[in-house]
Design a protein around this motif. Structure first.
Motif, mmCIF file in Angstrom:
data_model
loop_
_atom_site.group_PDB
_atom_site.id
_atom_site.type_symbol
_atom_site.label_atom_id
_atom_site.label_comp_id
_atom_site.label_asym_id
_atom_site.label_seq_id
_atom_site.Cartn_x
_atom_site.Cartn_y
_atom_site.Cartn_z
ATOM 1 N N ILE A 49 0.827 -1.213 0.000
ATOM 2 C CA ILE A 49 0.000 0.000 0.000
ATOM 3 C C ILE A 49 0.861 1.263 0.000
ATOM 4 N N GLN A 50 1.948 1.275 0.763
ATOM 5 C CA GLN A 50 2.800 2.470 0.782
ATOM 6 C C GLN A 50 3.431 2.713 -0.590
ATOM 7 N N TRP A 51 3.846 1.643 -1.252
ATOM 8 C CA TRP A 51 4.435 1.772 -2.591
ATOM 9 C C TRP A 51 3.406 2.338 -3.569
ATOM 10 N N ILE A 52 2.172 1.828 -3.486
ATOM 11 C CA ILE A 52 1.101 2.317 -4.362
ATOM 12 C C ILE A 52 0.821 3.789 -4.077
ATOM 13 N N ALA A 53 0.834 4.162 -2.794
ATOM 14 C CA ALA A 53 0.451 5.519 -2.390
ATOM 15 C C ALA A 53 1.355 6.581 -2.994
ATOM 16 N N LEU A 54 2.633 6.279 -3.150
ATOM 17 C CA LEU A 54 3.565 7.269 -3.692
ATOM 18 C C LEU A 54 3.314 7.540 -5.167
ATOM 19 N N ARG A 55 2.414 6.778 -5.774
ATOM 20 C CA ARG A 55 2.021 6.988 -7.163
ATOM 21 C C ARG A 55 0.581 7.481 -7.256
ATOM 22 N N ARG A 56 0.028 7.945 -6.144
ATOM 23 C CA ARG A 56 -1.322 8.496 -6.091
ATOM 24 C C ARG A 56 -1.276 9.898 -5.485
ATOM 25 N N ASN A 57 -2.305 10.695 -5.763
ATOM 26 C CA ASN A 57 -2.339 12.032 -5.153
ATOM 27 C C ASN A 57 -2.936 11.960 -3.750
ATOM 28 N N TYR A 58 -2.908 13.094 -3.044
ATOM 29 C CA TYR A 58 -3.319 13.128 -1.638
ATOM 30 C C TYR A 58 -4.756 12.637 -1.443
ATOM 31 N N ILE A 59 -5.645 12.982 -2.367
ATOM 32 C CA ILE A 59 -7.046 12.592 -2.224
ATOM 33 C C ILE A 59 -7.208 11.093 -2.460
ATOM 34 N N GLN A 60 -6.532 10.557 -3.464
ATOM 35 C CA GLN A 60 -6.638 9.126 -3.755
ATOM 36 C C GLN A 60 -6.110 8.265 -2.606
ATOM 37 N N ILE A 61 -5.114 8.764 -1.891
ATOM 38 C CA ILE A 61 -4.523 7.993 -0.793
ATOM 39 C C ILE A 61 -5.536 7.779 0.333
ATOM 40 N N MET A 62 -6.501 8.681 0.468
ATOM 41 C CA MET A 62 -7.517 8.496 1.503
ATOM 42 C C MET A 62 -8.214 7.142 1.357
ATOM 43 N N TYR A 63 -8.466 6.743 0.113
ATOM 44 C CA TYR A 63 -9.165 5.480 -0.118
ATOM 45 C C TYR A 63 -8.258 4.282 0.165
ATOM 46 N N LEU A 64 -6.960 4.440 -0.067
ATOM 47 C CA LEU A 64 -6.007 3.401 0.310
ATOM 48 C C LEU A 64 -5.918 3.284 1.829
ATOM 49 N N ALA A 65 -5.831 4.434 2.505
ATOM 50 C CA ALA A 65 -5.712 4.440 3.968
ATOM 51 C C ALA A 65 -6.906 3.745 4.605
ATOM 52 N N GLU A 66 -8.104 4.002 4.072
ATOM 53 C CA GLU A 66 -9.311 3.362 4.610
ATOM 54 C C GLU A 66 -9.257 1.848 4.504
ATOM 55 N N ARG A 67 -8.604 1.360 3.467
ATOM 56 C CA ARG A 67 -8.612 -0.079 3.215
ATOM 57 C C ARG A 67 -7.418 -0.812 3.813
ATOM 58 N N MET A 68 -6.655 -0.131 4.631
ATOM 59 C CA MET A 68 -5.606 -0.821 5.377
ATOM 60 C C MET A 68 -6.218 -1.796 6.369
ATOM 61 N N CYS A 69 -7.396 -1.415 6.899
ATOM 62 C CA CYS A 69 -8.072 -2.269 7.877
ATOM 63 C C CYS A 69 -9.568 -1.998 7.805
ATOM 64 N N GLY A 70 -10.355 -3.049 7.624
ATOM 65 C CA GLY A 70 -11.792 -2.862 7.548
ATOM 66 C C GLY A 70 -12.406 -2.411 8.862
ATOM 67 N N ILE A 71 -11.858 -2.883 9.981
ATOM 68 C CA ILE A 71 -12.413 -2.536 11.289
ATOM 69 C C ILE A 71 -12.015 -1.119 11.687
ATOM 70 N N CYS A 72 -10.805 -0.698 11.332
ATOM 71 C CA CYS A 72 -10.292 0.634 11.701
ATOM 72 C C CYS A 72 -10.221 1.553 10.486
ATOM 73 N N PHE A 74 -12.038 4.115 9.538
ATOM 74 C CA PHE A 74 -12.104 5.533 9.902
ATOM 75 C C PHE A 74 -10.806 5.979 10.560
ATOM 76 N N SER A 75 -10.282 5.170 11.444
ATOM 77 C CA SER A 75 -9.087 5.556 12.202
ATOM 78 C C SER A 75 -7.911 5.863 11.276
ATOM 79 N N HIS A 76 -7.684 4.997 10.291
ATOM 80 C CA HIS A 76 -6.560 5.218 9.381
ATOM 81 C C HIS A 76 -6.773 6.462 8.523
ATOM 82 N N ASN A 77 -7.968 6.609 7.971
ATOM 83 C CA ASN A 77 -8.229 7.775 7.127
ATOM 84 C C ASN A 77 -8.168 9.064 7.945
ATOM 85 N N HIS A 78 -8.720 9.028 9.149
ATOM 86 C CA HIS A 78 -8.708 10.193 10.026
ATOM 87 C C HIS A 78 -7.278 10.606 10.381
ATOM 88 N N THR A 79 -6.451 9.629 10.724
ATOM 89 C CA THR A 79 -5.072 9.937 11.118
ATOM 90 C C THR A 79 -4.268 10.443 9.931
#
Length: 426
Positions: A49-72, A74-79
């Motif tokens: 995910i980190q490797w993918i993120a460096l090829r995405r813009n700031y807004i697109q990364i929000m969707y990657l951050a959300e999918r790091m963990c289904g249970i958390c 919100f926590s990942h996207n919020h942080t």
């Protein structure tokens, strides 16, 4: 003269095991049934995910951050968004901060109810599994009513939130609070006063305060060992200080001095269920009128981020499993970060519980790991350190390593496989 001989056996636990929610490997050294040592082997859930993120813009990364963990999610996207907001000097409207608290605490309730059910299931107490997971449906339905989704809510955006909480949604949340005030006493009684629970959880996987501090244990794992810390409280995060946030300690729930065992970690989560209800209720009562995001549309946000993000930002938040940290570094004129680094609470907690199970019975290992509520997909990283030199693996390196490992397991495989629909060349 009779010489005592000890026979130690190494036993793999995982990466695929019924007692693990996600693949991970532990090498247990056993003296009979007693655990002598635990070697934690990470790396079975790497998704790049980190490797993918460096090829995405700031807004697109929000969707990657959300999918790091289904249970958390919100926590990942919020942080992550807090880190970008710090790097860009972006001010979040006050109403948005209140909505963030509400969604965060709804997520905490559903995460803790899930973990309590898993703990019960791991000792064969499926009556409590069904009790807690039935209760969890109410908060999942509430999250769906408020955000449109049961998981991956997409409520947070950089500079605020995407959706408001109107009067109809407010009534749905208040109805949920009323429901839980009737259900939680039954759950609390079952977990805190059942002799079966106490027999299995008390004095199991004891993490002393010293070990917790040495290993950097966070969240219910750290507080269960007597560390009074909570990022919402210590960082005075958003509007949490106005809502009376305070760390929940085992003695607040059990009335006894913390022992740092599975029971205390469970007790902290039960206490936080009640605290989350209080925080949501106060947030609904105190939420001011006003706008919910700093920028009206994503295209405006995209343009502003290119100009405003220049330097470093760190976001911190108390996720259900513990303190979550996201680091972002950007450069003015670019729509992509130079670096994005999340640090999840499971990483230090894994090594803390590995110390805590030394001397316990092997049968207790499953519930010991479950007691930290591990999220292994969040945690895994890949890097190679050899002779003091660090090497980050590229996509091509990962593919080669995967093929090599597959052939070691099954030498009969022929050919030279390549990823479907993509190329390794860069």
């Amino acid at each position: 003269m009779t010489e005592k001989v000890e026979y130690w056996v190494k036993m793999p636990f995982g990466p695929i095991h019924p007692g693990l929610e996600e693949p991970e490997k532990f090498i247990l050294t056993l003296d009979g049934e007693r655990i002598v040592d635990v070697d934690v082997k990470l790396g079975y859930n790497l998704r790049g995910i980190q490797w993918i993120a460096l090829r995405r813009n700031y807004i697109q990364i929000m969707y990657l951050a959300e999918r790091m963990c289904g249970i958390c999610s919100f926590s990942h996207n919020h942080t992550y968004t807090r880190a970008v907001e710090e790097a860009g000097g972006i001010e979040v409207p006050e109403r948005a901060e209140y909505i963030r608290v509400i969604i965060g605490e709804l997520e905490r309730i559903h995460s803790h109810l899930l973990n309590l059910g898993v703990l019960a299931h791991d000792i064969g107490y499926d009556t409590l599994l069904h009790l807690t997971w039935l209760a969890r449906e109410k908060v999942m339905d509430t999250l769906e009513a408020v955000s449109g989704n049961r998981v991956n809510y997409s409520m947070v955006t950089i500079g605020g939130v995407r959706r408001d909480i109107d009067e109809k949604k407010r009534r749905i949340i208040l109805d949920m609070i009323k429901y839980y005030r009737e259900v939680f006493p039954q759950i609390e009684e079952a977990f805190l006063h059942d002799p079966t629970i106490e027999a299995r959880f008390r004095d199991t996987a004891v993490i002393s305060k010293r070990v917790a501090l040495e290993q950097g244990a966070v969240g219910p794992t750290g507080r269960g060992s007597g560390i009074r810390d909570d990022a919402r409280w210590s960082e005075r995060l958003g509007v949490y200080p106005d809502l009376g946030i305070k760390p929940v300690m085992p003695q607040d729930v059990t009335g006894e001095r913390p022992r740092g065992d599975v029971f205390d970690r469970m007790a902290v989560r039960i206490g936080e269920l009640w605290e989350s209800l209080e925080l949501i209720e106060r947030a609904l009562d105190g939420m001011p009128d006003g706008k919910i995001k700093a920028f009206p549309k994503d295209n405006v946000l995209y343009a502003k981020l290119r100009l405003m993000v220049d330097g470093e930002g760190i976001g911190r938040y108390e996720a259900p499993r513990g303190e979550l940290v996201h680091y972002v570094r950007g450069k003015k004129g670019s729509d992509k970060p130079l670096r994005w680094k999340p640090r999840e609470p499971t990483f230090p907690n894994l090594f803390a519980v590995a110390k805590g199970v030394i001397g316990d019975q092997v049968a207790d290992f499953v519930v010991a790991v479950a007691s930290i509520d591990p999220c292994l997909s969040c945690t895994d990283r890949v890097a190679v350190v050899q002779d003091g030199k660090r090497k980050i693996l590229t996509e091509k390196d990962l593919l080669k390593a995967s093929i090599k490992k597959t052939r070691e397991i099954n030498p009969d495989i022929k050919g030279d496989p390549t990823p479907v629909g993509s190329s390794c060349s860069r």
